[in-house]
Motif scaffolding. Structure first.
Motif, PDB file in Angstrom:
ATOM      1  N   LEU A  25       0.822  -1.206   0.000  1.00 41.93           N
ATOM      2  CA  LEU A  25       0.000   0.000   0.000  1.00 41.93           C
ATOM      3  C   LEU A  25       0.859   1.261   0.000  1.00 41.93           C
ATOM      4  CD1 LEU A  25      -2.727  -1.189   2.510  1.00 41.93           C
ATOM      5  CD2 LEU A  25      -3.155  -0.474   0.155  1.00 41.93           C
ATOM      6  N   GLN A  26       1.949   1.237   0.750  1.00 44.18           N
ATOM      7  CA  GLN A  26       2.830   2.405   0.794  1.00 44.18           C
ATOM      8  C   GLN A  26       3.482   2.648  -0.560  1.00 44.18           C
ATOM      9  OE1 GLN A  26       3.365   4.511   3.730  1.00 44.18           O
ATOM     10  NE2 GLN A  26       3.879   5.715   1.905  1.00 44.18           N
ATOM     11  N   LEU A  27       3.917   1.572  -1.212  1.00 45.24           N
ATOM     12  CA  LEU A  27       4.526   1.719  -2.533  1.00 45.24           C
ATOM     13  C   LEU A  27       3.519   2.281  -3.535  1.00 45.24           C
ATOM     14  CD1 LEU A  27       6.924  -0.705  -4.313  1.00 45.24           C
ATOM     15  CD2 LEU A  27       4.938   0.151  -5.536  1.00 45.24           C
ATOM     16  N   ALA A  32       1.555   6.795  -6.800  1.00 47.32           N
ATOM     17  CA  ALA A  32       0.454   7.674  -7.208  1.00 47.32           C
ATOM     18  C   ALA A  32       0.833   9.136  -7.047  1.00 47.32           C
ATOM     19  CB  ALA A  32      -0.794   7.352  -6.388  1.00 47.32           C
ATOM     20  N   GLU A  33       1.476   9.461  -5.938  1.00 51.39           N
ATOM     21  CA  GLU A  33       1.875  10.847  -5.692  1.00 51.39           C
ATOM     22  C   GLU A  33       2.942  11.302  -6.681  1.00 51.39           C
ATOM     23  OE1 GLU A  33       3.045  10.867  -1.621  1.00 51.39           O
ATOM     24  OE2 GLU A  33       0.979  10.783  -0.855  1.00 51.39           O
ATOM     25  N   ARG A  34       3.896  10.435  -6.978  1.00 46.79           N
ATOM     26  CA  ARG A  34       4.961  10.793  -7.921  1.00 46.79           C
ATOM     27  C   ARG A  34       4.419  11.002  -9.332  1.00 46.79           C
ATOM     28  NH1 ARG A  34       9.464   6.416  -7.986  1.00 46.79           N
ATOM     29  NH2 ARG A  34      10.234   7.842  -9.626  1.00 46.79           N
ATOM     30  N   ALA A  35       3.481  10.147  -9.731  1.00 46.91           N
ATOM     31  CA  ALA A  35       2.968  10.192 -11.106  1.00 46.91           C
ATOM     32  C   ALA A  35       1.809  11.166 -11.274  1.00 46.91           C
ATOM     33  CB  ALA A  35       2.540   8.795 -11.541  1.00 46.91           C
ATOM     34  N   GLY A  36       1.202  11.587 -10.169  1.00 47.42           N
ATOM     35  CA  GLY A  36       0.048  12.470 -10.267  1.00 47.42           C
ATOM     36  C   GLY A  36      -1.192  11.769 -10.773  1.00 47.42           C
ATOM     37  N   VAL A  37      -1.360  10.493 -10.372  1.00 41.71           N
ATOM     38  CA  VAL A  37      -2.513   9.698 -10.795  1.00 41.71           C
ATOM     39  C   VAL A  37      -3.194   9.136  -9.552  1.00 41.71           C
ATOM     40  CG1 VAL A  37      -1.348   9.084 -12.946  1.00 41.71           C
ATOM     41  CG2 VAL A  37      -1.214   7.523 -10.989  1.00 41.71           C
ATOM     42  N   GLU A  38      -4.320   8.460  -9.758  1.00 37.64           N
ATOM     43  CA  GLU A  38      -5.006   7.819  -8.643  1.00 37.64           C
ATOM     44  C   GLU A  38      -5.045   6.310  -8.854  1.00 37.64           C
ATOM     45  OE1 GLU A  38      -9.066   7.975  -5.916  1.00 37.64           O
ATOM     46  OE2 GLU A  38      -9.096   8.908  -7.902  1.00 37.64           O
ATOM     47  N   PHE A  39      -4.682   5.570  -7.808  1.00 37.82           N
ATOM     48  CA  PHE A  39      -4.838   4.122  -7.798  1.00 37.82           C
ATOM     49  C   PHE A  39      -6.038   3.778  -6.926  1.00 37.82           C
ATOM     50  CE2 PHE A  39      -0.406   4.392  -9.041  1.00 37.82           C
ATOM     51  CZ  PHE A  39      -0.254   3.330  -9.918  1.00 37.82           C
ATOM     52  N   ILE A  40      -6.905   2.901  -7.439  1.00 38.17           N
ATOM     53  CA  ILE A  40      -8.069   2.465  -6.678  1.00 38.17           C
ATOM     54  C   ILE A  40      -8.092   0.938  -6.640  1.00 38.17           C
ATOM     55  CG2 ILE A  40      -9.339   4.562  -7.240  1.00 38.17           C
ATOM     56  CD1 ILE A  40     -10.906   3.073  -9.315  1.00 38.17           C
ATOM     57  N   LEU A  41      -8.713   0.388  -5.613  1.00 34.74           N
ATOM     58  CA  LEU A  41      -8.707  -1.057  -5.379  1.00 34.74           C
ATOM     59  C   LEU A  41      -9.817  -1.750  -6.151  1.00 34.74           C
ATOM     60  CD1 LEU A  41      -7.915  -3.663  -3.778  1.00 34.74           C
ATOM     61  CD2 LEU A  41      -9.517  -2.881  -1.997  1.00 34.74           C
ATOM     62  N   ALA A  42      -9.461  -2.801  -6.895  1.00 30.28           N
ATOM     63  CA  ALA A  42     -10.445  -3.604  -7.627  1.00 30.28           C
ATOM     64  C   ALA A  42     -10.932  -4.747  -6.742  1.00 30.28           C
ATOM     65  CB  ALA A  42      -9.835  -4.154  -8.909  1.00 30.28           C
ATOM     66  N   PHE A  43     -12.216  -4.726  -6.409  1.00 32.44           N
ATOM     67  CA  PHE A  43     -12.786  -5.752  -5.538  1.00 32.44           C
ATOM     68  C   PHE A  43     -12.746  -7.145  -6.152  1.00 32.44           C
ATOM     69  CE2 PHE A  43     -15.658  -2.494  -3.236  1.00 32.44           C
ATOM     70  CZ  PHE A  43     -14.667  -2.269  -2.298  1.00 32.44           C
ATOM     71  N   PHE A  52     -10.442  -3.051   5.305  1.00 37.15           N
ATOM     72  CA  PHE A  52     -10.607  -1.751   4.647  1.00 37.15           C
ATOM     73  C   PHE A  52     -10.093  -0.572   5.482  1.00 37.15           C
ATOM     74  CE2 PHE A  52     -14.305  -3.159   1.651  1.00 37.15           C
ATOM     75  CZ  PHE A  52     -13.403  -3.936   0.952  1.00 37.15           C
ATOM     76  N   PRO A  53     -10.193  -0.603   6.820  1.00 34.59           N
ATOM     77  CA  PRO A  53      -9.603   0.507   7.581  1.00 34.59           C
ATOM     78  C   PRO A  53      -8.112   0.696   7.298  1.00 34.59           C
ATOM     79  CG  PRO A  53     -11.095  -0.727   8.982  1.00 34.59           C
ATOM     80  CD  PRO A  53     -10.968  -1.511   7.708  1.00 34.59           C
ATOM     81  N   ILE A  54      -7.403  -0.389   7.025  1.00 36.28           N
ATOM     82  CA  ILE A  54      -5.986  -0.282   6.659  1.00 36.28           C
ATOM     83  C   ILE A  54      -5.857   0.391   5.301  1.00 36.28           C
ATOM     84  CG2 ILE A  54      -3.881  -1.581   6.143  1.00 36.28           C
ATOM     85  CD1 ILE A  54      -4.946  -3.787   8.018  1.00 36.28           C
ATOM     86  N   PHE A  55      -6.659  -0.040   4.336  1.00 35.01           N
ATOM     87  CA  PHE A  55      -6.596   0.520   2.983  1.00 35.01           C
ATOM     88  C   PHE A  55      -6.898   2.014   2.973  1.00 35.01           C
ATOM     89  CE2 PHE A  55      -6.535  -3.842   1.784  1.00 35.01           C
ATOM     90  CZ  PHE A  55      -6.061  -3.900   0.486  1.00 35.01           C
ATOM     91  N   ARG A  56      -7.846   2.434   3.801  1.00 39.09           N
ATOM     92  CA  ARG A  56      -8.256   3.842   3.788  1.00 39.09           C
ATOM     93  C   ARG A  56      -7.142   4.780   4.245  1.00 39.09           C
ATOM     94  NH1 ARG A  56     -13.446   1.810   5.585  1.00 39.09           N
ATOM     95  NH2 ARG A  56     -12.851   2.217   7.746  1.00 39.09           N
ATOM     96  N   GLU A  57      -6.114   4.239   4.860  1.00 37.55           N
ATOM     97  CA  GLU A  57      -4.963   5.068   5.222  1.00 37.55           C
ATOM     98  C   GLU A  57      -4.124   5.431   3.998  1.00 37.55           C
ATOM     99  OE1 GLU A  57      -2.610   3.448   8.416  1.00 37.55           O
ATOM    100  OE2 GLU A  57      -4.359   2.446   9.300  1.00 37.55           O
TER     101      GLU A  57
END
Length: 386
Positions: A25-27, A32-43, A52-57
């Motif tokens: 998750l940290q990687l 995402a911050e370096r590239a200026g994009v958003e990563f989202i989780l595929a269920f 999910f509380p871990i993911f929301r961090e």
């Protein structure tokens, strides 16, 4: 239920390692911050909602492909989903709208059918098909000739219909950054004339950026370059496997060993068809702790060696076995068999065929404590048939 870290849990069970999950998750967050994009989780790859509380961090959104997944994202993750389905139904589309922020339609006819209900409620997009993919396994290739997924460039009008704000494209499966680079070239070549008129481009899943040999710097570079050419676009990537890659195991036990024409099969208290279905579908041979996987030529002539075994599932399906593996020592009834990397997709795709006991799901927290997230009983099997 919290377990003492020294207590031995009865097999079978999936064991998720929180420390390894957080590393992934940290990687992903840093990338995402370096590239200026958003990563989202595929269920479709990971939906253990108690984590999910871990993911929301680390991330803000998720992606769904059905009303149930969209509901899970909205109610348990706490945010509206980016939703795509091959086809929406009248009877459940209101749920899709209620639980989604973005809705992608697989065809222009679906968009035309549902847009009047979607207008001003969600951001609408269509799935495009660039007719290019480097996926070798046909089962997982959404861009193969005749695919049911996405609109071809030749099928789009020169001016997009009012209300289409984004494109969604999926071309990858456990792919590297160079496959994405090639896909972006094809997307720009075929759909470039429309890209400057939309707000977002969802590049789908299959980006395995948490694999050790993945070139993160190259990924960041190609995404930043693409954004420079199309500054109007929000870029979204929705990997599944990358989030949970190498974060956990499936722990099983040998319950019998049988021999037929000198081929030894260790029968386990799990099932490939029930608990590791991708192994049979793809197929692929999972890594096992304390054993070497023998594939193709490696297996020929070694099938009857003393420490070489097939592994068989405990179902009545004849094909519920795989092999071969060469173990460090001969197997005995009661020995543990630990399958590596069995969290992503595996935990989502399990089933209760034959009434085979379903493995428990356990998380090992950062402090070493183990918590049982879910245990399964006869009642779970029974109520699937209600």
């Amino acid at each position: 239920m919290i377990l003492n870290k020294y207590i031995i849990m009865t097999t079978p069970y999936y064991l998720l390692d929180e420390s390894k999950l957080r590393q992934n998750l940290q990687l992903i967050q840093d990338t995402a911050e370096r590239a200026g994009v958003e990563f989202i989780l595929a269920f479709k790859a990971f939906s253990l909602w108690r984590t999910f509380p871990i993911f929301r961090e680390y991330i803000k959104h998720t992606t769904a492909s059905s009303p149930f997944e969209a509901c899970l994202g909205f109610k348990e993750f706490g945010a509206a989903c980016h939703t795509f389905s091959p086809a929406y139904e009248e009877k459940t589309f209101e749920e899709i709208l209620e639980y989604s922020s973005h809705v992608t339609f697989n065809s222009l006819t679906q968009f035309e059918r549902f847009y009047s209900r979607s207008k001003d409620r969600v951001s609408c997009g269509v799935r495009i098909n660039p007719e290019y993919s480097e996926i070798d396994t046909e089962l997982y290739n959404p861009c193969a000739p005749g695919s049911r997924f996405g609109v071809l460039a030749e099928q789009l009008p020169k001016v997009l219909p009012e209300g289409i704000e984004g494109f969604h494209c999926h071309c990858h499966c456990e792919s590297d950054s160079y496959a994405l680079e090639h896909s972006l070239q094809h997307i720009e070549e075929k759909f470039g004339s429309w890209l400057k008129y939309i707000k977002w481009l969802n590049l789908g899943g299959g980006h395995l950026l948490t694999r050790k040999d993945y070139n993160i710097d190259h990924l960041v570079s190609i995404l930043r370059d693409f954004k420079e050419r199309f500054p109007n676009l929000q870029l979204i990537l929705e990997p599944g496997s990358a989030f949970a890659w190498q974060t956990g195991t499936l722990v099983a036990q040998v319950i019998d060993i049988v021999e037929n024409h000198q081929i030894k099969t260790a029968i386990l208290n799990v099932s490939f068809t029930c608990h590791m279905p991708d192994c049979l579908e793809m197929p692929y041979w999972p890594n096992i702790q304390g054993a070497k996987t023998l594939i193709g030529e490696e297996a020929k002539g070694n099938e009857t060696e003393e420490r070489v075994y097939r592994l068989g599932g405990n179902s009545c399906l004849s094909g519920d076995y795989m092999g071969y593996w060469h173990f460090e020592k001969p197997l005995n009834v009661g020995d543990e068999i630990i399958f590596e990397d069995m969290i992503h997709y595996t935990t989502v795709k399990t089933n209760m065929f034959n009434g085979i006991a379903h493995p428990a799901i356990i998380i090992k927290h950062v402090n070493g404590q183990r918590e049982v997230l879910r245990e399964y009983t006869y009642e779970d099997y029974k109520h699937r048939m209600d």
